[in-house]
Write a protein that holds these residues in place. Sequence first.
Motif, PDB file in Angstrom:
ATOM      1  N   PHE A   3       0.835  -1.201   0.000  1.00 30.97           N
ATOM      2  CA  PHE A   3       0.000   0.000   0.000  1.00 30.97           C
ATOM      3  C   PHE A   3       0.874   1.257   0.000  1.00 30.97           C
ATOM      4  O   PHE A   3       1.956   1.285   0.598  1.00 30.97           O
ATOM      5  N   LEU A   4       0.353   2.312  -0.639  1.00 37.73           N
ATOM      6  CA  LEU A   4       0.878   3.648  -0.416  1.00 37.73           C
ATOM      7  C   LEU A   4       0.122   4.146   0.815  1.00 37.73           C
ATOM      8  O   LEU A   4      -0.901   4.809   0.731  1.00 37.73           O
ATOM      9  N   ALA A   5       0.614   3.752   2.010  1.00 42.81           N
ATOM     10  CA  ALA A   5      -0.210   3.824   3.212  1.00 42.81           C
ATOM     11  C   ALA A   5       0.198   4.935   4.168  1.00 42.81           C
ATOM     12  O   ALA A   5       1.256   4.874   4.788  1.00 42.81           O
ATOM     13  N   TYR A  15       7.804   4.874  -8.763  1.00 39.12           N
ATOM     14  CA  TYR A  15       8.380   5.761  -7.754  1.00 39.12           C
ATOM     15  C   TYR A  15       8.573   4.990  -6.457  1.00 39.12           C
ATOM     16  O   TYR A  15       7.923   3.979  -6.218  1.00 39.12           O
ATOM     17  N   GLY A  16       9.430   5.510  -5.595  1.00 39.29           N
ATOM     18  CA  GLY A  16       9.716   4.836  -4.338  1.00 39.29           C
ATOM     19  C   GLY A  16       8.481   4.608  -3.487  1.00 39.29           C
ATOM     20  O   GLY A  16       8.356   3.580  -2.827  1.00 39.29           O
ATOM     21  N   LEU A  17       7.562   5.551  -3.485  1.00 39.22           N
ATOM     22  CA  LEU A  17       6.323   5.414  -2.717  1.00 39.22           C
ATOM     23  C   LEU A  17       5.114   5.403  -3.649  1.00 39.22           C
ATOM     24  O   LEU A  17       4.014   5.818  -3.271  1.00 39.22           O
ATOM     25  N   ILE A  24      -1.271   6.710 -15.264  1.00 37.19           N
ATOM     26  CA  ILE A  24      -0.053   7.478 -15.010  1.00 37.19           C
ATOM     27  C   ILE A  24       0.975   6.692 -14.189  1.00 37.19           C
ATOM     28  O   ILE A  24       2.125   7.118 -14.080  1.00 37.19           O
ATOM     29  N   HIS A  25       0.579   5.560 -13.637  1.00 42.69           N
ATOM     30  CA  HIS A  25       1.504   4.763 -12.828  1.00 42.69           C
ATOM     31  C   HIS A  25       2.255   3.724 -13.656  1.00 42.69           C
ATOM     32  O   HIS A  25       3.005   2.925 -13.089  1.00 42.69           O
ATOM     33  N   GLY A  26       2.063   3.734 -14.972  1.00 48.64           N
ATOM     34  CA  GLY A  26       2.830   2.814 -15.805  1.00 48.64           C
ATOM     35  C   GLY A  26       2.178   2.551 -17.144  1.00 48.64           C
ATOM     36  O   GLY A  26       0.976   2.266 -17.207  1.00 48.64           O
ATOM     37  N   LEU A  27       2.970   2.631 -18.201  1.00 50.66           N
ATOM     38  CA  LEU A  27       2.456   2.319 -19.531  1.00 50.66           C
ATOM     39  C   LEU A  27       2.307   0.807 -19.698  1.00 50.66           C
ATOM     40  O   LEU A  27       3.037   0.029 -19.073  1.00 50.66           O
ATOM     41  N   PRO A  28       1.389   0.368 -20.551  1.00 48.73           N
ATOM     42  CA  PRO A  28       1.193  -1.070 -20.764  1.00 48.73           C
ATOM     43  C   PRO A  28       2.470  -1.805 -21.167  1.00 48.73           C
ATOM     44  O   PRO A  28       2.701  -2.934 -20.717  1.00 48.73           O
ATOM     45  N   ALA A  29       3.303  -1.189 -21.982  1.00 52.54           N
ATOM     46  CA  ALA A  29       4.528  -1.865 -22.438  1.00 52.54           C
ATOM     47  C   ALA A  29       5.465  -2.136 -21.257  1.00 52.54           C
ATOM     48  O   ALA A  29       6.083  -3.211 -21.166  1.00 52.54           O
TER      49      ALA A  29
END
Length: 274
Positions: free
Chosen positions: A94-96, A184-186, A246-251
């Motif tokens: 989690f980003l908790a 990203y780290g978090l 925005i957290h990652g492209l499909p490729a």
Amino acid sequence: MDLNTVVEMRDARRRDTWRPGDAWLGGGTYLFSEPQPQIRRLIDLSRMGWEPLRLTSAGDLEIAATCTIAQLSRFAAGADWPAAPLFEQCCRAFLASWKIWNMATVGGNLCNGLPAGPMISLTAALDGVCRLLAPSGAVREVPVKDFVTGAGVKDLRPGELLRSITVPARALAGRTAFRQASLYGLGRSGALLIGTVDPVDGELTLTVTASTVRPVRFRFAVPPNAEAVREAVDGGIRPEEYFDDIHGLPAWRRHMTFRYAEEIRHELVEEAGR
């Protein structure tokens, strides 16, 4: 965030007719995170008194939908199952913030149906089964892997409530391997893969989440080689099933899925056989 369209809040212990605009309130970390203009009434589950976690006489683990992430983490920390470390790994995915850790619920994470939901990853990988209650009192059970059918899409009927998730004792006794990637780290998970080995027949199961819009599972009755795993993933996940945000492209998500699938295979098959 204030929900200025809500005009009533009801205790869930009071039986009432489900109506449009109703929403179940568990921890509230999602409901109060953004506008919910469609909601008129909140039905509060906090006083239901459900035991957060319990072991059945058969050794299965029953997780109440209202169990918080903090409660799950503490409970698993004292367990001696081979799969126990996986619980903490998923809790820490989690980003908790303090609020999420102590208020967010396992059931809420499943019912949001987000690809990055680590409680979806955990319970799908351990053969979890959702127990669903209808307003009529009818009960049905759905495997977690089939409960989330798309990004934010769940097998929930109007007014239906997720009561609990049951993880079988056999899954708790299996060896596991965990891999997770974020940009990203978090950051939110862009790929989260879990491997499990059945303690009875040695079957390897690979569960893919976060990189895909729904949980995808692969089972190998005999220990697979690298080519077998790659072929299974390549043929079992369609290009459009890789999530895009925005957290990652499909490729990139696809690349990480193949990379982690092989790392897990190597850890659970080759390293274990040495």
